[in-house]
Design an enzyme around this catalytic site. Structure first.
Site, PDB file in Angstrom:
ATOM      1  N   HIS A  22      45.672 -24.427  25.153  1.00  0.00           N
ATOM      2  CA  HIS A  22      44.634 -25.442  25.011  1.00  0.00           C
ATOM      3  C   HIS A  22      43.753 -25.486  26.256  1.00  0.00           C
ATOM      4  CE1 HIS A  22      43.386 -29.865  24.923  1.00  0.00           C
ATOM      5  NE2 HIS A  22      42.854 -29.356  23.834  1.00  0.00           N
ATOM      6  N   GLU A  49      42.462 -21.380  23.121  1.00  0.00           N
ATOM      7  CA  GLU A  49      41.597 -22.395  22.503  1.00  0.00           C
ATOM      8  C   GLU A  49      40.511 -22.785  23.490  1.00  0.00           C
ATOM      9  OE1 GLU A  49      40.164 -26.534  21.758  1.00  0.00           O
ATOM     10  OE2 GLU A  49      41.236 -25.730  23.501  1.00  0.00           O
ATOM     11  N   ASP A  51      36.556 -25.185  23.774  1.00  0.00           N
ATOM     12  CA  ASP A  51      35.463 -25.966  23.204  1.00  0.00           C
ATOM     13  C   ASP A  51      34.159 -25.318  23.655  1.00  0.00           C
ATOM     14  OD1 ASP A  51      37.183 -28.374  22.382  1.00  0.00           O
ATOM     15  OD2 ASP A  51      37.600 -28.212  24.527  1.00  0.00           O
ATOM     16  N   HIS A  64      34.337 -29.121  27.587  1.00  0.00           N
ATOM     17  CA  HIS A  64      34.742 -30.120  26.606  1.00  0.00           C
ATOM     18  C   HIS A  64      33.800 -31.310  26.559  1.00  0.00           C
ATOM     19  CE1 HIS A  64      36.940 -33.685  25.130  1.00  0.00           C
ATOM     20  NE2 HIS A  64      37.512 -32.833  24.296  1.00  0.00           N
ATOM     21  N   GLU A 137      36.390 -24.370  19.160  1.00  0.00           N
ATOM     22  CA  GLU A 137      35.962 -25.655  18.609  1.00  0.00           C
ATOM     23  C   GLU A 137      34.513 -25.939  18.972  1.00  0.00           C
ATOM     24  OE1 GLU A 137      36.704 -30.474  18.995  1.00  0.00           O
ATOM     25  OE2 GLU A 137      38.229 -29.098  19.779  1.00  0.00           O
TER      26      GLU A 137
END
Length: 273
Positions: A22, A49, A51, A64, A137
């Site tokens: 993450h 992962e 963003d 993020h 994301e």
């Protein structure tokens, strides 16, 4: 001709869920920095992962928050700044603010603490010496709306990763964003993130049959019925953010296929026991 939708059947229970880092190995290393991702890869993470947000001059960067107060000590907004301006900022010092006073700390590569572009992250994954997957994301709301997904799919296309067999899946809390990705790249895997259990009955009628569902671990812990409903519906489940042995056990009991964690090495250690 109308496209026949793919039906995602719940796969056989894997020997273990995929461990997804993450924002990199972000428990110990500043999130979304190249250092955090290299550490995660070296620790054995199966996937990374991130963003993504769009800069004023059209670059996708791994950040993020919409503003930079927390990670770069500036009130600027990512969407109003050019990549060159972001490149002047330090995205790592906030995590270990006293590191410069530690004479025994290893020297840090300045490049590992700069803003990370999505392209650089994709290159890093592509060049690694084993197969690495990515969960990307897109953040909403944003002033650029659907341009974020369009730019993302274009960038994936440069790597040949916008089609079936891609190591990339795209995630969002926005149904519109996930639908947009599926229109732009029909064969990409997509994940609808769910942050509130009571949202699922409303979302269920508009979710594609083959969409992966990504609930937060807090909701699975506090509302066990959500997990049971997803399993009964045959949904593939990816869970965020799983950092403890107790939360990992919840995921194992549900048979989830991916756990997204700030502590990938710890998750791998637990799974190996």
């Amino acid at each position: 001709m109308r496209r026949t939708p793919r039906i995602r059947r719940r796969p056989p229970r894997p020997t273990r869920p995929q461990v997804v880092a993450h924002r990199g190995s972000s428990h110990e290393t500043a999130e979304h920095t190249l250092a955090a991702y290299v550490k995660a890869l070296d620790e054995g993470a199966d996937a990374l992962e991130c963003d993504v947000r769009l800069t004023a001059d059209g670059h996708l960067v791994c950040v993020h928050d919409r503003d930079l107060r927390r990670t770069a000590a500036t009130p600027g907004l990512v969407s109003t700044m050019n990549l060159a301006e972001l490149d002047e900022l330090d995205f790592a010092s906030w995590k270990n603010p006293w590191s410069e006073l530690d004479d025994e700390a290893p020297d840090r590569d300045p490049e590992h603490g700069k803003v990370l572009t999505l392209r650089k992250l994709l290159e890093t994954a592509a060049d690694y010496d084993r197969h690495v997957e990515l969960a990307i994301e897109t953040k909403h709301p944003t002033r650029y709306g659907g341009l974020v997904e369009r730019r993302l799919v274009e960038t994936l296309g440069d790597f040949g990763w916008d089609r079936a067999g891609s190591p990339v899946r795209v995630m969002s809390f926005s149904v519109n964003a996930v639908s947009r990705v599926r229109r732009l790249a029909p064969d990409l895997d997509v994940v609808l993130l769910v942050d509130k259990a009571h949202h699922w009955p409303v979302l269920r009628p508009v979710v594609g049959d083959d969409w992966i569902i990504g609930p937060g671990i807090d909701e699975l812990r506090d509302h066990p019925g959500l997990g049971r409903h997803l399993v009964k519906a045959g949904r593939e489940i990816h869970v965020w953010t799983v950092n403890t042995a107790e939360d990992l056990q919840i995921c194992l009991d549900l048979g989830v296929t991916a756990v997204i964690s700030d502590r990938p090495a710890y998750m791998l250690e637990l799974l190996g026991r």
